[in-house]
Structures are given as structure tokens and as C-alpha cells.
Design an enzyme around this catalytic site. Sequence first.
Site, PDB file in Angstrom:
ATOM      1  N   HIS A 171     -44.374  24.394  16.170  1.00 19.85           N
ATOM      2  CA  HIS A 171     -44.755  25.639  16.850  1.00 19.85           C
ATOM      3  C   HIS A 171     -45.823  26.376  16.052  1.00 19.85           C
ATOM      4  CE1 HIS A 171     -40.365  25.151  18.062  1.00 19.85           C
ATOM      5  NE2 HIS A 171     -41.015  25.036  19.214  1.00 19.85           N
ATOM      6  N   GLN A 211     -44.163  17.355  30.167  1.00 17.12           N
ATOM      7  CA  GLN A 211     -44.222  18.792  30.467  1.00 17.12           C
ATOM      8  C   GLN A 211     -45.679  19.282  30.444  1.00 17.12           C
ATOM      9  OE1 GLN A 211     -41.430  21.791  28.624  1.00 17.12           O
ATOM     10  NE2 GLN A 211     -43.124  22.024  27.214  1.00 17.12           N
TER      11      GLN A 211
HETATM   12  P1  AMP Z   1     -39.952  24.451  22.595  1.00 20.24           P
HETATM   13  O1  AMP Z   1     -39.725  25.871  22.259  1.00 20.24           O
HETATM   14  O2  AMP Z   1     -39.464  23.526  21.506  1.00 20.24           O
HETATM   15  O3  AMP Z   1     -39.537  24.058  23.952  1.00 20.24           O
HETATM   16  O4  AMP Z   1     -41.526  24.220  22.547  1.00 20.24           O
HETATM   17  C1  AMP Z   1     -42.492  25.197  22.714  1.00 20.24           C
HETATM   18  C2  AMP Z   1     -43.844  24.533  22.595  1.00 20.24           C
HETATM   19  O5  AMP Z   1     -43.983  23.930  21.300  1.00 20.24           O
HETATM   20  C3  AMP Z   1     -44.052  23.396  23.609  1.00 20.24           C
HETATM   21  O6  AMP Z   1     -45.388  23.431  24.091  1.00 20.24           O
HETATM   22  C4  AMP Z   1     -43.785  22.169  22.791  1.00 20.24           C
HETATM   23  O7  AMP Z   1     -44.429  21.012  23.278  1.00 20.24           O
HETATM   24  C5  AMP Z   1     -44.356  22.581  21.446  1.00 20.24           C
HETATM   25  N1  AMP Z   1     -43.775  21.768  20.371  1.00 20.24           N
HETATM   26  C6  AMP Z   1     -42.458  21.593  20.091  1.00 20.24           C
HETATM   27  N2  AMP Z   1     -42.308  20.724  19.066  1.00 20.24           N
HETATM   28  C7  AMP Z   1     -43.559  20.347  18.682  1.00 20.24           C
HETATM   29  C8  AMP Z   1     -44.092  19.453  17.696  1.00 20.24           C
HETATM   30  N3  AMP Z   1     -43.289  18.788  16.876  1.00 20.24           N
HETATM   31  N4  AMP Z   1     -45.426  19.327  17.607  1.00 20.24           N
HETATM   32  C9  AMP Z   1     -46.259  20.000  18.443  1.00 20.24           C
HETATM   33  N5  AMP Z   1     -45.820  20.851  19.396  1.00 20.24           N
HETATM   34  C10 AMP Z   1     -44.506  21.020  19.526  1.00 20.24           C
END
Ligand code: AMP
Length: 266
Positions: free
Chosen positions: A35, A157
Amino acid sequence: MIVHRSIAAWSAAKRSLVGTSLGFVPTMGHLHAGHAALLARARQECGTTLLSIFVNPTQFDDPTDLERYPRTLEADLAIARSAGIDHVLLPTTAELYPDAYTYKVQESAVSTVLCGASRPGHFDGVLTVVMKLLQIAQIGVDPAQQRLYMGEKDHQQLTLVRGMVEAFFLPWTVIGCPTVRETDGLAMSSRNSRLTAEQRRLAPQLVRALRESPDAATARTTLEAAGFRIDYLEDRALGTSHAAASRRYIAAFLGETRLIDNVALD
Ligand code: AMP
């Protein structure tokens, strides 16, 4: 950094932002370096940055998963602060769903495969909440000045949100950011904290098998032998664009914890 605990508070603040560029990073919290990379990029490329933290109930097909989803607001705010974020929006379910989820955004092709096939209704919930958040975040009408940052970690997504922005002429530019990984290769995820020490040791085999196997069937055999329960493991080009490149997608369980990942295929 200003923390807005209601949509109304953010809406009042955003009036003074018209004319600047906005970088928006929607999340469900329990922030990690993945994030933080999105936040850093938004900060670098935009005049003003907005982070939202909202554990969206409509995208959980399993009530236990929703209940167990980690909530770590104070630590999240500390990460946002050190990333130099300007605004944080913390909407409530009641506020985001005045319609009690009787209206929804539904996609009928890309959302039916992979995670869509194994998590009924998941992408309806994702697309609906992202549509709501984009309407709320919006400060102008120029797509070059409103940039949405999302991770390739959730590649299906990302593809669906890109498609929605295009289909509904939303004035946003969608920026896909590379997956941030632990040094052993495991994709960072809020769910990794649920792994036992033994499962955490096994977990990096997931991406190794994706990268090193000549085909999906071989990767499946390798991972099943290592103790993973495969939900899906497929090579696919998602989306309707002819330019869509093939990727290898996986969702697999280690114990109760479901991990997802994907890699580009040459
Ligand atoms: P989440 O809160 O985990 O659902 O994710 C919020 C955003 O962060 C989404 O756009 C995810 O794809 C991105 N995200 C989560 N984990 C990662 C990661 N390891 N690398 C890059 N982006 C991420």
C-alpha cells in the site's frame, strides 16, 4: 494530514482542491509496504493525495472472513502520515450504503472467472464500492487530473475497475502499480498476518511455482505436493482488449488462509 470521519467532512474540504491534481488510493486498511508504494507514487505524481480506508462488507462472500479482517487504524494512519498523505477518508457502512446495497454495479464477463467464479458476488461488491468512492473522491472532470492508484497484486480487480471507468466514462486515469513482495517473493497482503510460522515458511513457494513451472498443470502438482489447496490456477488473458497479455493467476489456501497472486507470462 486531515482525517475525515464522514463523507460530508471530505466533501467540504475538497471544494478548495478544485484545479489541483488528485491521487486517490482506496484500501481496506491494515496497510503494508504494498500500500505504501501506491501512496508514495500518488504523492510523487499528484498535487493532493487521498487515502480511503474502508472494510467493504459487500465484497465478502464469507462472513467469518469479514469478521476476522484485521483492523489497525492507528498504525495505518502512522503509515499514511509518513507517506506524506494529505487527506484520509474513513467512511462508515451506513454512510456509503444509504440504499442498503439495493443498487449495484455488475460486470458480466471478466467477473465470472477466477476469483469471480469462486467468490460469488465479490466483484459486484468491489465495483460498487469503487464506483461510490470515485464519485465521492472526485474533485473535477479532467481524467488527467484525477488518478486512481491500484495494485497489480489484485490484477483481476484492476482489470475490472479499468473496464468500469471506461464503460461509464468516469473522469479518472487508472494507474496499475507492480506487486510489492517480501524478500522471499511472497506478495505482501493483509492476510499474510494470519499465517502460522510453518505456513509462512511454505508461502513463498506459491510465486516460485508460478514463475518456474512450464505450465499451469505442473505448477498445480508442485503446490499440491507442498500442501497448498488450489482454488484456481490458470493461464489467461483477461479483458476484451486484443492487447491483453497472458498472465498466470492463482488462488490457493494454506490452512484457512486464502492467498492470491499472479505473474506476467512471456
Ligand atoms: P487492499 O486494501 O489490500 O484490498 O488493497 C488496496 C490496494 O492495494 C489495492 O489496489 C491492492 O491491489 C493494492 N495492494 C495490496 N497489496 C499489494 C501489494 N503487495 N503490492 C502492490 N499493491 C498492493
